[in-house]
Design a protein around this motif. Structure first.
Motif, mmCIF file in Angstrom:
data_model
loop_
_atom_site.group_PDB
_atom_site.id
_atom_site.type_symbol
_atom_site.label_atom_id
_atom_site.label_comp_id
_atom_site.label_asym_id
_atom_site.label_seq_id
_atom_site.Cartn_x
_atom_site.Cartn_y
_atom_site.Cartn_z
ATOM 1 N N VAL A 134 1.261 -1.306 0.262
ATOM 2 C CA VAL A 134 0.271 0.066 0.128
ATOM 3 C C VAL A 134 0.465 0.872 -0.216
ATOM 4 O O VAL A 134 2.225 1.222 0.880
ATOM 5 N N PRO A 135 0.416 2.227 -0.688
ATOM 6 C CA PRO A 135 1.349 3.224 -0.651
ATOM 7 C C PRO A 135 1.479 4.073 0.884
ATOM 8 O O PRO A 135 -0.089 4.363 1.871
ATOM 9 N N PHE A 136 2.016 5.168 1.043
ATOM 10 C CA PHE A 136 2.564 5.043 2.446
ATOM 11 C C PHE A 136 4.137 6.282 2.761
ATOM 12 O O PHE A 136 4.284 6.403 1.184
ATOM 13 N N GLU A 137 3.866 7.230 3.480
ATOM 14 C CA GLU A 137 5.143 8.347 3.271
ATOM 15 C C GLU A 137 6.010 7.804 4.119
ATOM 16 O O GLU A 137 5.880 7.110 5.368
ATOM 17 N N LEU A 138 7.423 7.692 3.906
ATOM 18 C CA LEU A 138 8.162 7.211 4.893
ATOM 19 C C LEU A 138 9.150 8.224 5.659
ATOM 20 O O LEU A 138 8.751 7.791 6.813
ATOM 21 N N ARG A 139 8.153 9.659 5.964
ATOM 22 C CA ARG A 139 8.438 10.410 6.990
ATOM 23 C C ARG A 139 7.203 10.478 7.559
ATOM 24 O O ARG A 139 7.430 10.603 9.103
ATOM 25 N N THR A 140 6.187 10.068 6.951
ATOM 26 C CA THR A 140 4.975 10.181 8.363
ATOM 27 C C THR A 140 5.304 9.035 9.186
ATOM 28 O O THR A 140 5.606 9.166 9.937
ATOM 29 N N ILE A 141 5.952 7.170 8.969
ATOM 30 C CA ILE A 141 5.940 6.556 9.507
ATOM 31 C C ILE A 141 7.381 6.946 10.720
ATOM 32 O O ILE A 141 6.975 6.860 11.326
ATOM 33 N N LEU A 142 7.706 7.142 10.154
ATOM 34 C CA LEU A 142 9.399 8.029 11.264
ATOM 35 C C LEU A 142 8.621 9.177 12.060
ATOM 36 O O LEU A 142 9.358 8.657 12.971
ATOM 37 N N ASP A 143 7.651 10.341 11.614
ATOM 38 C CA ASP A 143 7.770 10.812 12.680
ATOM 39 C C ASP A 143 6.496 10.537 14.034
ATOM 40 O O ASP A 143 6.720 11.056 15.364
ATOM 41 N N ASN A 144 5.687 9.177 13.746
ATOM 42 C CA ASN A 144 5.229 8.873 14.721
ATOM 43 C C ASN A 144 6.084 7.396 15.518
ATOM 44 O O ASN A 144 6.282 7.791 16.323
ATOM 45 N N VAL A 145 6.839 7.169 14.835
ATOM 46 C CA VAL A 145 7.840 6.706 15.696
ATOM 47 C C VAL A 145 8.217 7.325 16.575
ATOM 48 O O VAL A 145 7.908 6.760 18.029
ATOM 49 N N VAL A 146 8.799 8.598 16.517
ATOM 50 C CA VAL A 146 8.861 9.043 17.089
ATOM 51 C C VAL A 146 7.787 9.926 18.200
ATOM 52 O O VAL A 146 8.504 9.923 19.326
ATOM 53 N N SER A 147 7.122 9.980 17.829
ATOM 54 C CA SER A 147 6.058 10.425 18.283
ATOM 55 C C SER A 147 5.565 9.352 19.367
ATOM 56 O O SER A 147 5.391 9.523 20.380
ATOM 57 N N LEU A 148 5.677 8.041 18.874
ATOM 58 C CA LEU A 148 5.234 6.861 19.812
ATOM 59 C C LEU A 148 6.368 6.554 21.316
ATOM 60 O O LEU A 148 6.413 7.205 22.128
ATOM 61 N N LEU A 149 7.961 6.785 20.619
ATOM 62 C CA LEU A 149 8.786 6.758 21.810
ATOM 63 C C LEU A 149 9.400 8.350 22.589
ATOM 64 O O LEU A 149 10.744 8.255 22.576
ATOM 65 N N SER A 150 8.925 8.786 21.922
ATOM 66 C CA SER A 150 9.069 10.843 22.453
ATOM 67 C C SER A 150 8.973 10.626 24.219
ATOM 68 O O SER A 150 10.236 11.690 24.433
ATOM 69 N N SER A 151 8.359 10.246 24.664
ATOM 70 C CA SER A 151 8.490 9.950 26.220
ATOM 71 C C SER A 151 9.112 9.441 26.873
ATOM 72 O O SER A 151 9.935 10.058 27.429
ATOM 73 N N LYS A 152 9.772 7.948 26.855
ATOM 74 C CA LYS A 152 10.607 7.705 26.555
ATOM 75 C C LYS A 152 12.316 8.155 26.944
ATOM 76 O O LYS A 152 13.099 8.581 27.970
ATOM 77 N N SER A 153 12.376 8.603 25.688
ATOM 78 C CA SER A 153 13.305 9.628 25.570
ATOM 79 C C SER A 153 13.453 10.516 26.382
ATOM 80 O O SER A 153 14.957 10.975 26.509
ATOM 81 N N GLN A 154 12.545 11.219 26.361
ATOM 82 C CA GLN A 154 12.814 12.628 27.493
ATOM 83 C C GLN A 154 12.853 11.821 28.582
ATOM 84 O O GLN A 154 13.435 12.948 29.417
ATOM 85 N N VAL B 219 15.552 12.714 13.571
ATOM 86 C CA VAL B 219 15.092 11.990 12.828
ATOM 87 C C VAL B 219 15.907 12.465 11.319
ATOM 88 O O VAL B 219 15.168 13.293 11.726
ATOM 89 N N TYR B 220 16.958 12.071 10.410
ATOM 90 C CA TYR B 220 16.233 12.564 8.918
ATOM 91 C C TYR B 220 16.440 11.814 7.979
ATOM 92 O O TYR B 220 16.660 10.848 8.409
ATOM 93 N N VAL B 221 15.785 12.750 7.110
ATOM 94 C CA VAL B 221 15.587 11.691 5.553
ATOM 95 C C VAL B 221 15.787 12.504 4.643
ATOM 96 O O VAL B 221 15.407 13.524 4.173
ATOM 97 N N SER B 222 16.403 11.516 4.070
ATOM 98 C CA SER B 222 17.647 12.792 2.846
ATOM 99 C C SER B 222 16.274 13.354 2.081
ATOM 100 O O SER B 222 15.305 12.473 1.959
ATOM 101 N N ASN B 223 16.667 14.558 1.121
ATOM 102 C CA ASN B 223 15.733 15.560 0.276
ATOM 103 C C ASN B 223 15.930 14.239 -0.704
ATOM 104 O O ASN B 223 14.735 14.597 -1.776
ATOM 105 N N GLN B 224 16.635 13.729 -0.904
ATOM 106 C CA GLN B 224 17.230 13.294 -2.554
ATOM 107 C C GLN B 224 15.452 10.722 -2.782
ATOM 108 O O GLN B 224 15.362 10.822 -3.686
ATOM 109 N N LEU B 225 14.850 10.683 -1.397
ATOM 110 C CA LEU B 225 13.774 9.895 -1.400
ATOM 111 C C LEU B 225 12.972 10.655 -1.579
ATOM 112 O O LEU B 225 12.179 11.694 -1.238
#
Length: 1165
Positions: free
Chosen positions: A657-677, A685-691
């Motif tokens: 299915v189509p999905f956005e890489l950057r959105t998936i990574l934002d969701n992972v960061v959001s999910l684990l942000s409380s633990k990291s804080q 997270v960094y995603v290359s602009n060539q993707l």
């Protein structure tokens, strides 16, 4: 005599073959005729008859194989030895023909050929017989010698009478050879017939065995027994063949040795005979010389001096003679006159016990005068080497007298018996020729010859010296021992040359003809040493025997292996069946366990969520949130175990299915942000602009891999460390100049990293990838390979544990589960998921420094304009920020680039500076009004320079502080200066930045963004009539509460039958959430019944049998049915699609999952 017997025996076996074939054919016919009858008798005696027939067949087969093997061996024996007999017979017959008709012996025929062969001038000697004419009984013999150098043939012709009957014997021989050829052809024909008769029987046996599958095990055992019997027969035949081969090769070796010693002995005998004949001719010529110049001249032209000088100077012509002397014939009446003329007395040979010839020095003065006799033969002329015999009477010796008398009567040279020569002490012989005063005719009588005799010429031969000189001329003299014998007296053979005979094996005797028919001589030759063992025969026969035993061992092992494999195959089939049954049971067990565990968890989490939506005080809300989080952790653990089970059973399939890489990574960061804080860890997270923005793949599994890796890093990373997730296109790694974010980052150096701590060299984590950067994609324009790297500054992995890091349920050490927790299957699942995505995973780790995990994945490309609704909800309108400029102040380049990445995603252009001093100079060069916002990392804050810089800012420029948590000191310093700053918590993500900018840069309702998702889902489900089907009341209440939360009108039923009644057209429901496992009628059967009813109604409407008004003005009925399941094992299977369902949602319900499932069927209002 044995060969005709062998031939007759082989013929007898041919008759036996015929008899066996007749019996076997009759047996086959009888068995064929009795085939139908046997069926009728089968009920009466099924076992006895079949066993008896099988026993007789096996007996006949065994007898036939035994007879055939023995007969074939005799046939080979007959062929080989008949050939040898024919060769030897041809040789003997040719020799007899030459002796009888050409008066030429075999030795004489070999002499010219041998002389040519020694000179390497002739390669073959061939004699042929040709008929002169049809009427003549004579044949012409042509002999040709072939020369290899000039390729010329020298032919010699001779004619001799050969009778017709001899020629007929040749035809008889050809007829015999023709008969042998016919016999061989018959034997081969019988062999082929035997094979042809055996093959159908074997094929019939195979077919019978194939038909009786129920008796496979017993038939395999019987086949194994017969195969072992045939194997024993094969070994016996191999032993027989090895013995025969040893005998045959040894016989050939012995034959060649006999031929070798025969050729060598004949060659030496011929050469000795030839040299003696040449020397004898020279002595005869010397006798003629004495007759001519001594008796033919008056006075004689030869005296002692002349004779001695002549014979000495011509001694080279007589190399075999030790001396030559001439004795004159003197009658008794002339003795006195003769003695006066020569001045010496005729002496007598010493005839005492002591042989005179044994003396080394002989003085004639010491000899007695010759006694009175009729005539004397005193020596008057002699060679200087034998001058001591002058005046000795040769007639005084008994044997010399006999030789003289035979020589003058025969006119030929005669030999004495061997005697020891003077001085040399060697055995020798004396050759005597009579000297005549006139030329006698060839047919002169003995009386005429005796009357014409005037003297006797004798020459002594040193036989050992003669043979020794001959052997020195041959290179192979050291290989054989030569003895020369005088065999005139058979009872007293005299050894003239050679050592005492020692039995060393073969002995060959060659006759010698020295021209005296009354004396017989022979040469005996034998090898000097005993022959070595016949290693060729031994090795060949041993090799055949070894090969036989090896093949026997191999076949025996193969037979046993086949039996073992058959037994194992039966067991394997049984175990396979058990495994399949166990696999089905395991799948059913997991599905049941998953459903039974997740169903109550659905109620727990659902009720906790509903509880948190009520008015609770802070403490109650905290308790509810802790319980809800613990439930989610339990659900996660269950999902991991079930994922591992699906991977092991190879039932895990990926979606596309189509999905956005950057959105998936934002969701992972959001999910684990409380633990990291909580741990004070920098997460970015960094995603290359060539993707590309959107790719096609399985977003949930991609999110699961990254979540597992980041959570693993969070467990092992301490305070003030960092976790950095970067995503690049695989081709970028080949040229790191394109990866600007990593410039200046090196391992084990306090460098420009997120936290400033050293990190490992990330390149080592992917350097062993086999498919990395490969160009083997099916269609490069449609696929893209990405590289994801997760870098941390944790404790690292011990070296001894790195080899098992991807093993399920294995952790770094035994204390890991106590210190850090976890099940140890996250990395194992991640590796298997990466493999399903056609990628690879690797890592590099150094204890005390940290770890870096990297993996690749292949996705399909998709255009950005085709974003689905499910993705557009996370992209709020950001047009209000486009064109703005921002200044980022951060001393770490990587961290500043991460901030730039997030700002550029919403259209803000960014400038970066490292501190406030450079920012002030930057501000003086550019009007500060162009910056809409300035973002400062808390680590860069300096009170003096920071406040000076902030006071110089334009009032429209907004200040943002970036950090894991707001520092109270910095906040107080800024407030004390009457300045405003907005805190942006890390980790940075798109939703947080947009929310902060909308609240700060533009004035608006701060609750708009918070209610964006809820309003989107609420708009989507508002006033929609949804039917919930579940037999569990708790699940019904949870689903009802979740759907009513977003404005849906929900109706609940508890069975499939009730759902069937509710969804019978016409009805007013716009969707249905149906549980799969229910009593009486499960969700699959209920859906099939519903689809059947809908199809019937649609067909009636299309055909016009029913009007559209009857069915609520709906032209096509298809109610969206979503499966509610807690069975993650079967969730992705095709079973729910086959029964007509449109999708599924997992229990417990998640807001995003519910929205994604509903968005496929409802349009947002």
């Amino acid at each position: 005599m044995i060969f005709p017997a062998v031939l007759e025996l082989s013929r007898l076996f041919i008759k036996i073959y015929k008899l066996v074939f007749v019996i076997m054919s009759l047996n086959c016919k009888i068995s064929g005729l009795n085939g139908t009858g046997s069926k009728m008798r089968k009920a009466k005696e099924p076992t006895r008859g079949s066993n008896r027939g099988r026993r007789w067949k096996r007996l006949f087969l065994f007898v036939w194989v035994l007879v055939f093997a023995f007969g074939f061996g005799l046939f080979v024996f007959n062929v080989v030895f008949t050939k040898n007999m024919e060769i030897s017979g041809i040789r003997e017959e040719k020799s007899l023909v030459l002796v009888d008709h050409f008066n030429v012996s075999n030795d004489l025929l070999q002499e010219p050929a041998s002389s040519f062969f020694e000179s390497d001038q002739v390669t073959s000697l061939k004699c042929t017989k040709q008929l002169d004419n049809k009427l003549s009984p004579k044949h012409e013999i042509t002999c040709s010698l072939k020369e290899p150098d000039n390729a010329q043939n020298l032919e010699f012709w001779g004619q001799c009478p050969i009778h017709v009957d001899k020629a007929l014997s040749v035809h008889e021989k050809l007829a015999r050879e023709h008969n042998n050829g016919i016999l061989k052809a018959c034997m081969w024909a019988l062999f082929i017939i035997a094979l042809c008769s055996l093959i159908p029987c074997l094929w019939k046996n195979c077919k019978v065995r194939m038909k009786k599958k129920e008796h496979t095990q017993s038939s395999s055992r019987s086949a194994g027994k017969w195969m072992k019997k045939l194997l024993v027969l094969f070994v016996l035949v191999g032993v027989f063949v090895s013995i025969w081969l040893f005998w045959y090769l040894n016989d050939g070796i012995q034959l060649r040795r006999r031929e070798t010693i025969a050729n060598m002995c004949d060659e030496r005998a011929r050469m000795l005979q030839d040299q003696f004949n040449v020397s004898m001719n020279h002595v005869h010529a010397l006798a003629i010389l004495v007759s001519t110049f001594y008796h033919g001249k008056h006075p004689p032209a030869i005296d002692q001096k002349t004779f001695g000088e002549y014979t000495e100077r011509t001694s080279f012509e007589r190399p075999l003679t030790s001396g030559v002397a001439y004795a004159l014939r003197v009658c008794h009446s002339e003795r006195e006159k003769f003695e006066k003329e020569h001045g010496w007395t005729i002496k007598m040979m010493d005839t005492g016990d002591q042989d005179q010839t044994l003396a080394q020095y002989c003085d004639p003065e010491n000899l007695d005068p010759s006694p009175i006799q009729d005539e004397y033969a005193p020596v008057i002329l002699s060679q200087e080497t034998v001058s001591h015999i002058v005046s000795i009477d040769m007639m005084s010796g008994k044997e010399d007298r006999e030789n003289i008398l035979r020589a003058r009567a025969s006119g030929k040279g005669v030999l004495t018996s061997p005697f020891k020569l003077l001085k040399s002490n060697h055995l020798g012989v004396v050759l005597t020729f009579a000297v005549y005063n006139t030329h006698l005719r060839q047919d002169a009588t003995p009386e005429e010859r005796i009357k014409a005799t005037v003297g006797y010429l004798g020459a002594s031969y040193d036989v050992p010296s003669l043979v020794e000189k001959l052997l020195h001329q041959l290179a192979s003299k050291q290989t054989i021992v030569v003895n020369v014998y005088d065999t005139t007296n058979v009872s007293a053979v005299i050894n003239m040359y050679g050592p005492e005979e020692i039995d060393t094996g073969f002995l060959h005797v060659s006759s010698l003809d020295f021209g005296d028919p009354s004396r017989k001589h022979e040469m005996r030759c034998r090898f000097k040493h005993r022959p070595s063992p016949p290693w060729t025969a031994i090795l060949a026969s041993s090799g055949v025997l070894t090969i036989t035993f090896l093949l026997g061992h191999i076949f025996y092992a193969a037979i046993n292996r086949i039996a073992s494999v058959e037994h194992d195959c039966v067991q394997m089939m049984e175990l396979t069946h058990r495994a399949k049954v166990a696999d089905v049971a395991k799948s059913q067990f997991l599905a049941t366990v998953s459903h039974e565990i997740r169903t109550p968890m659905n109620g727990v989490l659902g009720m906790l969520q509903m509880l948190m939506d009520t008015n609770l005080d802070a403490k109650q809300l905290e308790f509810a949130q802790i319980a809800h989080g613990s439930g989610k952790d339990l659900i996660k653990l269950i999902n991991e175990v079930l994922d591992q089970a699906k991977i092991e059973s190879e039932r895990l399939e990926l979606e596309a299915v189509p999905f956005e890489l950057r959105t998936i990574l934002d969701n992972v960061v959001s999910l684990l942000s409380s633990k990291s804080q909580e741990k004070g860890i920098e997460l970015a997270v960094y995603v290359s602009n060539q993707l590309p923005e959107v790719v096609v793949g399985d977003p949930e599994r991609f999110r699961q891999i990254i979540t597992n890796l980041v959570e693993n890093s969070l467990k092992f990373t301490h305070v003030r460390g960092h976790i950095f997730v970067s995503v690049h296109q695989a081709d970028e790694v080949a040229n790191e100049n394109d990866m600007k974010i990593f410039s200046g980052s090196k391992s084990n150096v306090v460098c420009n990293t997120l936290s400033g701590l050293p990190v490992v060299n990330r390149k080592k984590s992917w350097e062993n990838f086999e498919k990395f950067g490969s160009k083997d994609l099916i269609n490069e324009s449609e696929k893209i390979k990405i590289l994801v790297t997760v870098e941390d500054t944790g404790v690292g992995i011990p070296l001894k544990a790195q080899s098992s890091i991807f093993t399920p349920f294995m952790q770094a050490d035994s204390s890991t589960s106590r210190n850090y927790g976890g099940t140890g299957i996250g990395l194992s699942i991640s590796k298997r998921l990466v493999g399903l995505m056609n990628g690879e995973i690797g890592f590099v780790s150094e204890p005390g420094t940290g770890s870096t995990f990297s993996f690749t994945a292949v996705f399909m490309k998709k255009e950005t304009c085709s974003l689905d609704t499910v993705l557009q909800q996370y992209h709020p309108d950001t047009s209000e920020f486009r064109g703005l400029r921002a200044l980022v102040i951060d001393q770490k380049n990587i961290r500043a680039e991460v901030t730039r990445y997030h700002l550029e995603r919403i259209g803000i252009s960014v400038e970066i500076t490292s501190d406030f001093e450079s920012a002030q100079s930057y501000q003086s060069a550019i009007d500060s009004a162009v910056f809409a916002m300035i973002l400062v990392d808390q680590e860069v804050w300096d009170k003096d320079s920071g406040l000076v810089f902030l006071r110089g800012l334009n009032s429209s420029t907004k200040l943002f502080l970036l950090g894991n948590s707001l520092s109270p000191n910095i906040h107080n310093e800024i407030q004390s200066a009457n300045l405003m700053a907005t805190f942006v918590p890390k980790p940075l993500r798109l939703s947080v930045l947009i929310s902060c900018f909308q609240e700060t840069v533009y004035v608006g309702d701060p609750s708009i963004l918070a209610r964006r998702k809820q309003s989107a889902l609420g708009t989507l489900l508002r006033d929609k009539r949804i039917l919930v089907v579940d037999d569990n009341i708790v699940n019904r209440r949870v689903a009802e509460g979740a759907l009513k939360k977003y404005g849906a009108i929900v109706t609940c039923v508890d069975s499939g039958k009730a759902a069937l009644e509710k969804l019978k057209p016409p009805h007013s429901y716009q969707a249905c959430l149906m549980d799969l496992q229910m009593p009486e009628m499960d969700g699959f059967e209920a859906t099939r019944q519903i689809r059947r009813l809908e199809n019937m109604v649609n067909e009636q409407i299309i055909s016009g049998e029913a009007s559209i008004e009857i069915f609520g003005n709906t032209g096509h009925w298809h109610t969206p049915i979503l499966a509610m399941t807690a069975d993650v094992i079967q969730a992705t299977d095709e079973e729910w699609r086959k029964c007509g369902m449109d999708g599924y949602v997992l229990k417990p319900f998640e807001e995003e999952q519910l929205y994604s499932a509903a968005a496929c069927f409802f349009k947002s209002g």
